[in-house]
Design a protein around this motif. Sequence first.
Motif, mmCIF file in Angstrom:
data_model
loop_
_atom_site.group_PDB
_atom_site.id
_atom_site.type_symbol
_atom_site.label_atom_id
_atom_site.label_comp_id
_atom_site.label_asym_id
_atom_site.label_seq_id
_atom_site.Cartn_x
_atom_site.Cartn_y
_atom_site.Cartn_z
ATOM 1 N N UNK A 2 7.010 0.665 -7.708
ATOM 2 C CA UNK A 2 8.422 0.277 -7.742
ATOM 3 C C UNK A 2 8.712 -0.652 -8.909
ATOM 4 N N UNK A 3 9.960 -0.632 -9.347
ATOM 5 C CA UNK A 3 10.408 -1.584 -10.357
ATOM 6 C C UNK A 3 10.843 -0.918 -11.644
ATOM 7 N N UNK A 4 11.129 -1.770 -12.625
ATOM 8 C CA UNK A 4 11.529 -1.287 -13.943
ATOM 9 C C UNK A 4 10.296 -0.929 -14.757
ATOM 10 N N UNK A 5 10.375 0.197 -15.431
ATOM 11 C CA UNK A 5 9.277 0.654 -16.272
ATOM 12 C C UNK A 5 9.811 0.947 -17.667
ATOM 13 N N UNK A 6 8.967 0.741 -18.636
ATOM 14 C CA UNK A 6 9.326 1.029 -20.017
ATOM 15 C C UNK A 6 8.519 2.232 -20.480
ATOM 16 N N UNK A 7 9.209 3.153 -21.099
ATOM 17 C CA UNK A 7 8.577 4.355 -21.625
ATOM 18 C C UNK A 7 8.585 4.245 -23.146
ATOM 19 N N UNK A 8 7.452 4.543 -23.746
ATOM 20 C CA UNK A 8 7.368 4.571 -25.198
ATOM 21 C C UNK A 8 6.893 5.957 -25.607
ATOM 22 N N UNK A 9 7.671 6.627 -26.441
ATOM 23 C CA UNK A 9 7.313 7.963 -26.928
ATOM 24 C C UNK A 9 7.081 7.877 -28.436
ATOM 25 N N UNK A 10 5.991 8.436 -28.885
ATOM 26 C CA UNK A 10 5.640 8.384 -30.304
ATOM 27 C C UNK A 10 5.366 9.789 -30.829
ATOM 28 N N UNK A 11 5.743 9.990 -32.076
ATOM 29 C CA UNK A 11 5.355 11.209 -32.789
ATOM 30 C C UNK A 11 4.522 10.769 -33.983
ATOM 31 N N UNK A 12 3.758 11.685 -34.567
ATOM 32 C CA UNK A 12 2.964 11.298 -35.741
ATOM 33 C C UNK A 12 3.869 10.760 -36.858
ATOM 34 N N UNK A 13 3.351 9.798 -37.579
ATOM 35 C CA UNK A 13 4.118 9.215 -38.692
ATOM 36 C C UNK A 13 4.475 10.299 -39.698
ATOM 37 N N UNK A 14 5.720 10.182 -40.191
ATOM 38 C CA UNK A 14 6.171 11.110 -41.220
ATOM 39 C C UNK A 14 7.013 10.329 -42.221
ATOM 40 N N UNK A 19 12.345 7.409 -36.712
ATOM 41 C CA UNK A 19 12.324 8.250 -35.507
ATOM 42 C C UNK A 19 10.915 8.462 -34.950
ATOM 43 N N UNK A 20 9.956 7.690 -35.415
ATOM 44 C CA UNK A 20 8.576 7.863 -34.967
ATOM 45 C C UNK A 20 8.324 7.291 -33.575
ATOM 46 N N UNK A 21 9.127 6.308 -33.156
ATOM 47 C CA UNK A 21 8.927 5.663 -31.858
ATOM 48 C C UNK A 21 10.270 5.544 -31.146
ATOM 49 N N UNK A 22 10.284 5.868 -29.891
ATOM 50 C CA UNK A 22 11.483 5.707 -29.046
ATOM 51 C C UNK A 22 11.078 4.946 -27.788
ATOM 52 N N UNK A 23 11.995 4.119 -27.274
ATOM 53 C CA UNK A 23 11.762 3.364 -26.046
ATOM 54 C C UNK A 23 12.880 3.658 -25.055
ATOM 55 N N UNK A 24 12.524 3.678 -23.788
ATOM 56 C CA UNK A 24 13.507 3.846 -22.718
ATOM 57 C C UNK A 24 13.045 3.015 -21.519
ATOM 58 N N UNK A 25 14.007 2.525 -20.765
ATOM 59 C CA UNK A 25 13.710 1.772 -19.552
ATOM 60 C C UNK A 25 14.301 2.522 -18.373
ATOM 61 N N UNK A 26 13.553 2.623 -17.293
ATOM 62 C CA UNK A 26 14.052 3.295 -16.097
ATOM 63 C C UNK A 26 13.511 2.593 -14.861
ATOM 64 N N UNK A 27 14.233 2.788 -13.759
ATOM 65 C CA UNK A 27 13.843 2.162 -12.501
ATOM 66 C C UNK A 27 13.205 3.194 -11.586
ATOM 67 N N UNK A 28 12.130 2.807 -10.944
ATOM 68 C CA UNK A 28 11.438 3.657 -9.990
ATOM 69 C C UNK A 28 11.534 2.997 -8.622
ATOM 70 N N UNK A 29 11.945 3.781 -7.633
ATOM 71 C CA UNK A 29 12.029 3.280 -6.263
ATOM 72 C C UNK A 29 11.145 4.136 -5.374
ATOM 73 N N UNK A 30 10.434 3.503 -4.486
ATOM 74 C CA UNK A 30 9.611 4.250 -3.542
ATOM 75 C C UNK A 30 10.485 4.887 -2.476
ATOM 76 N N UNK A 31 11.654 4.275 -2.206
ATOM 77 C CA UNK A 31 12.562 4.781 -1.186
ATOM 78 C C UNK A 31 13.959 4.887 -1.774
ATOM 79 N N UNK A 32 14.653 5.950 -1.414
ATOM 80 C CA UNK A 32 16.011 6.161 -1.901
ATOM 81 C C UNK A 32 17.005 5.593 -0.892
ATOM 82 N N UNK A 33 17.900 4.716 -1.369
ATOM 83 C CA UNK A 33 18.932 4.148 -0.508
ATOM 84 C C UNK A 33 20.007 5.194 -0.234
ATOM 85 N N UNK A 34 20.422 5.307 1.031
ATOM 86 C CA UNK A 34 21.454 6.247 1.453
ATOM 87 C C UNK A 34 22.478 5.472 2.270
ATOM 88 N N UNK A 35 23.754 5.593 1.915
ATOM 89 C CA UNK A 35 24.826 4.983 2.704
ATOM 90 C C UNK A 35 25.329 5.983 3.733
#
Length: 168
Positions: A2-14, A19-35
């Motif tokens: 659970x929690x916030x995770x950072x993703x790093x994607x790399x391609x070979x240097x050119x 554009x060789x490195x990209x970062x993204x942040x996303x949240x992972x939950x073990x349980x999905x909240x339902x109203x």
Amino acid sequence: GDGLHTLEARIPEDSLAVDDVRHATFEVKAREDVLVISDSDPVENGARFLTTALNPFEKGGAFSPRILRGDDLTPARLSSVSRVVVTGSSLIDAEMATRLVSFLEYGGGLLYFTNGKHDDHNLSELERAFGRPFAPYQIAGTLELENFGGRPQQIARGEFDSRFLELF
């Protein structure tokens, strides 16, 4: 986990290093909240049954359902979930209908049980806010012992090309 995770994607240097490195942040939950939006007695309208079906164990399970009265539905509460279940709802006003339609347009999911006294009005209000047909059917009346009379029931109007009504 659970929690916030950072993703790093790399391609070979050119030759274009930006554009060789990209970062993204996303949240992972073990349980999905339902109203579960419900304004009547949780036992009578099935809200308690729904929360138990969504999470039969007090700890664990994929879903974490919460019962909420329609008056307590706010944009902040909607933004914290990706699924909403409506059962036994009182009258939905134009503001709440707009909130629910916006929630759906941004990827939320809605399961609407037509077991309340105001469902015909509520579905019409959601249709007005949506700007086009909202449900593949129109409620023609309620099925109760007093008006059932033992005769087969009929659907008054329906979009029979819908995958929900194609069997009929």
